[in-house]
Design an enzyme around this catalytic site. Structure first.
Site, PDB file in Angstrom:
ATOM      1  N   ALA A  34       0.875  -1.187   0.000  1.00  0.00           N
ATOM      2  CA  ALA A  34       0.000   0.000   0.000  1.00  0.00           C
ATOM      3  C   ALA A  34       0.910   1.236   0.000  1.00  0.00           C
ATOM      4  CB  ALA A  34      -0.960  -0.007   1.171  1.00  0.00           C
ATOM      5  N   LEU A  35       1.786   1.268  -0.957  1.00  0.00           N
ATOM      6  CA  LEU A  35       2.888   2.231  -0.946  1.00  0.00           C
ATOM      7  C   LEU A  35       2.404   3.668  -1.162  1.00  0.00           C
ATOM      8  CD1 LEU A  35       5.542   0.226  -3.017  1.00  0.00           C
ATOM      9  CD2 LEU A  35       5.186   0.271  -0.536  1.00  0.00           C
ATOM     10  N   HIS A  39       7.018   5.765   1.685  1.00  0.00           N
ATOM     11  CA  HIS A  39       7.787   4.574   1.289  1.00  0.00           C
ATOM     12  C   HIS A  39       8.741   4.938   0.141  1.00  0.00           C
ATOM     13  CE1 HIS A  39       3.971   2.442   2.746  1.00  0.00           C
ATOM     14  NE2 HIS A  39       4.908   1.888   3.486  1.00  0.00           N
ATOM     15  N   GLN A  63       3.271  -9.889  13.070  1.00  0.00           N
ATOM     16  CA  GLN A  63       3.387  -8.626  13.790  1.00  0.00           C
ATOM     17  C   GLN A  63       2.026  -7.960  14.048  1.00  0.00           C
ATOM     18  OE1 GLN A  63       5.898  -6.780  10.625  1.00  0.00           O
ATOM     19  NE2 GLN A  63       4.735  -4.927  11.075  1.00  0.00           N
ATOM     20  N   GLY A 149      11.949   4.061   8.128  1.00  0.00           N
ATOM     21  CA  GLY A 149      11.429   5.402   8.378  1.00  0.00           C
ATOM     22  C   GLY A 149      11.380   5.741   9.860  1.00  0.00           C
TER      23      GLY A 149
HETATM   24  P1  AMP Z   1       5.146  -0.167   6.495  1.00  0.00           P
HETATM   25  O1  AMP Z   1       4.762  -0.548   5.099  1.00  0.00           O
HETATM   26  O2  AMP Z   1       4.113   0.678   7.176  1.00  0.00           O
HETATM   27  O3  AMP Z   1       5.624  -1.321   7.325  1.00  0.00           O
HETATM   28  O4  AMP Z   1       6.394   0.802   6.356  1.00  0.00           O
HETATM   29  C1  AMP Z   1       7.544   0.404   5.657  1.00  0.00           C
HETATM   30  C2  AMP Z   1       8.631   1.411   5.905  1.00  0.00           C
HETATM   31  O5  AMP Z   1       8.220   2.703   5.466  1.00  0.00           O
HETATM   32  C3  AMP Z   1       8.980   1.556   7.393  1.00  0.00           C
HETATM   33  O6  AMP Z   1      10.392   1.675   7.528  1.00  0.00           O
HETATM   34  C4  AMP Z   1       8.270   2.812   7.787  1.00  0.00           C
HETATM   35  O7  AMP Z   1       8.851   3.486   8.876  1.00  0.00           O
HETATM   36  C5  AMP Z   1       8.411   3.629   6.501  1.00  0.00           C
HETATM   37  N1  AMP Z   1       7.394   4.679   6.444  1.00  0.00           N
HETATM   38  C6  AMP Z   1       6.064   4.532   6.642  1.00  0.00           C
HETATM   39  N2  AMP Z   1       5.445   5.728   6.575  1.00  0.00           N
HETATM   40  C7  AMP Z   1       6.407   6.649   6.345  1.00  0.00           C
HETATM   41  C8  AMP Z   1       6.409   8.068   6.183  1.00  0.00           C
HETATM   42  N3  AMP Z   1       5.289   8.783   6.265  1.00  0.00           N
HETATM   43  N4  AMP Z   1       7.588   8.695   5.960  1.00  0.00           N
HETATM   44  C9  AMP Z   1       8.744   7.967   5.888  1.00  0.00           C
HETATM   45  N5  AMP Z   1       8.813   6.630   6.028  1.00  0.00           N
HETATM   46  C10 AMP Z   1       7.662   5.982   6.260  1.00  0.00           C
END
Ligand code: AMP
Length: 280
Positions: A34-35, A39, A63, A149
């Site tokens: 869901a990028l 991301h 998780q 992130g």
């Molecule tokens: P997720 O798909 O939510 O597990 O996130 C994957 C990676 O993207 C993780 O390292 C998150 O911290 C990073 N991430 C998610 N949202 C953001 C954002 N708004 N800004 C920067 N990095 C993000």
């Protein structure tokens, strides 16, 4: 051109071996799909410092402590692949579940202390799931660098600690939080907010920013957090799971700001759990 999508670790390994033989550095951006632009900013940073970039998309069941949350998690692989094609990613790894958790899997990577607080206190088992899957993605991809992130600040500290404790041969790079123009931290979960809740959501960042200023001015966490909680309740937020000032490395609680601390929040809006954090 859409990057190749691999679903088997043997295919992934064969490709990475070729790159390594050619002395190319490999960067990894682990995601649950869901990028959004947040991301993609990680991918951008990976592209800048690595010859090859792998993005993994895996909604990791281990998780999620709430089965409904797992069932509701957005899955948009087709669109994700298109976005990653625009960014000229080299490979997308969407492992089949048995590539991560084969039959009989019974190993758990677990940290103590760091994972008992904040999100760890409210989502039992969550960080064991994160630590386990991240370890597997590191060893499966053999990446030289991985990009995470600050949006998930506690996760970032957990991953850094894990890599240091287990001597994993990978460098962890942290990337700033990307926000919508109104301040809301981008998140895949924002897709689940109603139009009305989406209008309310930026209040979270505003309240966090004001509280951080109060802390910088010498205010006490307990007093400022009580005010901030009232503001969130008035705006229509539900339970505030935590609103804490913590040291950056080991996430110990603080009553007053120090030179290296972070203000972190988790709260509910419209049935959606939102987390955010800022430097103080
Ligand atoms: P997720 O798909 O939510 O597990 O996130 C994957 C990676 O993207 C993780 O390292 C998150 O911290 C990073 N991430 C998610 N949202 C953001 C954002 N708004 N800004 C920067 N990095 C993000």
């Amino acid at each position: 051109m859409t990057p190749p999508i691999f679903r088997k670790k043997s295919d992934l390994r064969a490709q990475v071996r070729e790159w390594k033989q050619a002395q190319e550095t490999v960067g990894l951006v682990p995601t649950m799909g869901a990028l959004h632009s947040g991301h993609l900013s990680l991918v951008e940073q990976a592209k800048q410092s690595c010859d090859r970039v792998i993005v993994t998309i895996f909604v990791n069941p281990k998780q999620f402590n709430n089965p409904q949350d797992l069932a509701n998690y957005p899955r948009t692989e087709h669109e994700d692949a298109r976005k990653l094609a625009d960014q000229q990613v080299d490979l997308i790894y969407c492992p089949d579940p048995d590539q991560i958790y084969p039959e009989g899997f019974c190993t758990n990577v677990s940290l103590s202390g760091l994972t008992d607080v904040l999100c760890g206190a409210h989502r039992p088992g969550h960080f064991d799931g994160v630590a386990t899957v991240v370890t597997k993605l590191f060893t499966q991809t053999l990446a030289d660098k991985a990009f995470f992130g600050e949006k998930d600040f506690q996760q970032l500290q957990v991953v850094k600690r894990l890599v240091s404790d287990l001597d994993l041969p990978i460098a962890i790079h942290s990337c700033p939080t990307l926000r919508d123009p109104d301040g809301l931290a981008m998140s895949s979960r924002n897709l689940r907010l109603s139009d009305e809740a989406r209008k309310t959501a930026p209040v979270l960042y505003r309240v966090l920013t004001e509280m951080a200023q109060g802390l910088r001015d010498g205010g006490a966490t307990s007093t400022l957090a009580a005010q901030a909680r009232d503001q969130l309740a008035q705006a229509g937020f539900g339970e505030v799971e935590y609103l804490d000032l913590r040291t950056c490395g080991d996430l110990s609680p603080l009553e007053y700001a120090t030179s290296d601390c972070r203000l972190l929040v988790a709260t509910w809006l419209d049935g959606v759990r939102l987390i955010d954090n800022i430097s103080v």
